[in-house]
Design an enzyme around this catalytic site. Structure first.
Site, short mmCIF file in Angstrom:
data_model
loop_
_atom_site.label_atom_id
_atom_site.label_comp_id
_atom_site.label_asym_id
_atom_site.label_seq_id
_atom_site.Cartn_x
_atom_site.Cartn_y
_atom_site.Cartn_z
N LYS A 1 -2.25 -1.97 7.96
CA LYS A 1 -3.44 -1.43 8.62
C LYS A 1 -3.55 -1.96 10.04
O LYS A 1 -3.29 -3.14 10.29
CB LYS A 1 -4.70 -1.81 7.83
CG LYS A 1 -4.85 -1.06 6.51
CD LYS A 1 -6.17 -1.40 5.85
CE LYS A 1 -6.38 -0.56 4.60
NZ LYS A 1 -7.67 -0.88 3.94
N TYR B 1 -9.05 -10.67 -6.80
CA TYR B 1 -8.03 -10.79 -7.84
C TYR B 1 -8.25 -11.98 -8.76
O TYR B 1 -7.42 -12.28 -9.61
CB TYR B 1 -6.64 -10.86 -7.19
CG TYR B 1 -6.29 -9.58 -6.48
CD1 TYR B 1 -5.95 -8.44 -7.20
CD2 TYR B 1 -6.39 -9.48 -5.10
CE1 TYR B 1 -5.68 -7.25 -6.56
CE2 TYR B 1 -6.11 -8.30 -4.45
CZ TYR B 1 -5.77 -7.18 -5.19
OH TYR B 1 -5.52 -6.00 -4.55
N HIS C 1 -1.99 2.36 -5.87
CA HIS C 1 -2.67 1.10 -5.58
C HIS C 1 -2.74 0.19 -6.80
O HIS C 1 -2.87 -1.03 -6.67
CB HIS C 1 -4.08 1.38 -5.06
CG HIS C 1 -4.46 0.52 -3.90
ND1 HIS C 1 -3.79 0.55 -2.68
CD2 HIS C 1 -5.42 -0.42 -3.76
CE1 HIS C 1 -4.34 -0.32 -1.86
NE2 HIS C 1 -5.31 -0.93 -2.48
N ARG D 1 -0.14 -2.40 -6.69
CA ARG D 1 -0.49 -3.48 -5.75
C ARG D 1 -1.45 -4.46 -6.40
O ARG D 1 -1.29 -5.68 -6.28
CB ARG D 1 -1.10 -2.85 -4.50
CG ARG D 1 -1.54 -3.81 -3.41
CD ARG D 1 -1.88 -2.99 -2.16
NE ARG D 1 -2.74 -3.69 -1.21
CZ ARG D 1 -2.28 -4.45 -0.23
NH1 ARG D 1 -0.97 -4.66 -0.11
NH2 ARG D 1 -3.12 -5.01 0.63
N HIS E 1 -3.92 -9.07 3.83
CA HIS E 1 -5.38 -9.07 3.95
C HIS E 1 -5.79 -9.91 5.15
O HIS E 1 -5.32 -11.03 5.33
CB HIS E 1 -6.03 -9.66 2.69
CG HIS E 1 -5.99 -8.74 1.52
ND1 HIS E 1 -6.13 -9.17 0.22
CD2 HIS E 1 -5.84 -7.39 1.43
CE1 HIS E 1 -6.05 -8.15 -0.61
NE2 HIS E 1 -5.88 -7.05 0.12
N ARG F 1 0.87 -1.16 0.00
CA ARG F 1 0.00 0.00 0.00
C ARG F 1 0.92 1.22 0.00
O ARG F 1 2.04 1.17 0.51
CB ARG F 1 -0.88 0.04 1.24
CG ARG F 1 -1.80 -1.17 1.41
CD ARG F 1 -2.60 -1.05 2.71
NE ARG F 1 -3.53 -2.16 2.89
CZ ARG F 1 -3.26 -3.26 3.59
NH1 ARG F 1 -2.08 -3.38 4.18
NH2 ARG F 1 -4.16 -4.22 3.72
#
Length: 305
Positions: free
Chosen positions: A179, A286, A251, A254, A277, A155
């Site tokens: 995150k 994806y 992004h 990514r 994730h 990110r």
């Protein structure tokens, strides 16, 4: 509206301490609640978060539906649900006024991706020896940044906060703080390591590094951490330079990282770990592969091929 200020402040503390969310996430959650507060203030409705009911919330949702698209509305509704669930968790309310509020159906937007040729073209467009008006060069830095974004699937917030002490090149990994301050180790290839070392030996060594930024890897010309907006601008300018007719952002690199891994046979669980994730359902987006590739998979692996 003083009661709202106190509850929002406590809510932000809860998001930070109990849920471990990042500063950006906390601001987004509290901004969703603040929109509701602004709506009430503009209409002279002095009602506390403990007394507000579903009817008033419905009026607010109808109001923002004339201004925002379904995706933005869905995010605000989700933020409000989180806030009122927090009030219930703290025994401030017995129920939530959001229980019967429906989230707009927005579908799942497939991310844009770049081909390897497009990524190569963007990186080749970087003028490595270009000197700016202050007599400094950022070419090696920009190449190292884009290579890291793509080869590690980071990110942009993870890229700009990457530290020298996070680089474990001998082991072939870098440590990423994602995150909610969750940390993970991501593999980094020798190709990308080479460009990071070149940047450190050239552009970075010529900077006067400001106090507090000594450990930050990617620095601006003033010796401070780069902003996310600056990385976005660099990529936009390179896209315009090569005439790339796609809407891209940091992004996008990514997304491309994950898609190219999947197309070359990587499993979803491995990609999930590298992307950081929390849920594999996030990684499943994806699976948007072209028909030619899916046909190749079928003909290679199906027992009745």
């Amino acid at each position: 509206m003083k009661s709202w200020i106190k509850f929002i402040s406590d809510y932000k503390y809860y998001l930070k301490i109990e849920r471990g969310l990042s500063v950006n996430s906390i601001e987004n959650y509290s901004f969703d609640v603040q929109r509701l507060v602004n709506y009430l203030e503009n209409r002279g409705m002095d009602i506390s978060p403990l007394k507000i009911n579903e009817e008033i919330i419905q009026q607010f949702i109808y109001h923002i539906s004339t201004e925002l698209n379904p995706r933005s509305r869905a995010r605000i509704i989700s933020g409000l649900k989180s806030f009122f669930n927090y009030l219930m968790f703290e025994d401030c309310r017995k129920d939530s006024p959001m229980e019967l509020i429906e989230v707009p159906k927005i579908g799942r937007k497939l991310p844009d991706t770049l081909s390897t040729a497009e990524i190569d073209a963007l990186i080749k467009a970087i003028e490595l020896n270009k000197i700016d008006k202050e007599g400094k060069s950022q070419g090696e830095r920009n190449r190292a940044m884009l290579e890291t974004l793509y080869s590690c699937g980071l990110r942009v917030s993870e890229l700009v906060t990457l530290k020298l002490s996070d680089l474990f090149f001998e082991e072939g990994f870098i440590k990423i703080t994602g995150k909610g301050n969750k940390q993970r180790f991501v593999p980094i290839g020798s190709f990308t390591q080479k460009y990071i070392n070149l940047y450190r030996e050239t552009d970075r060594n010529k900077l006067i590094i400001q106090k507090g930024h000594e450990d930050t890897l990617f620095l601006n010309r003033r010796g401070k951490s780069l902003t996310r907006a600056m990385v976005f601008t660099i990529i936009k300018e390179l896209a315009a330079k090569i005439g790339l007719n796609k809407t891209i952002s940091p992004h996008t690199f990514r997304h491309s990282f994950a898609t190219h891994l999947l197309e070359n046979g990587a499993d979803l669980r491995s990609i999930q770990l590298m992307l950081g994730h929390e849920s594999i359902t996030t990684t499943e987006i994806y699976m948007h592969l072209d028909r030619k590739f899916l046909n190749k998979v079928l003909n290679t692996y199906h027992p009745r091929r």
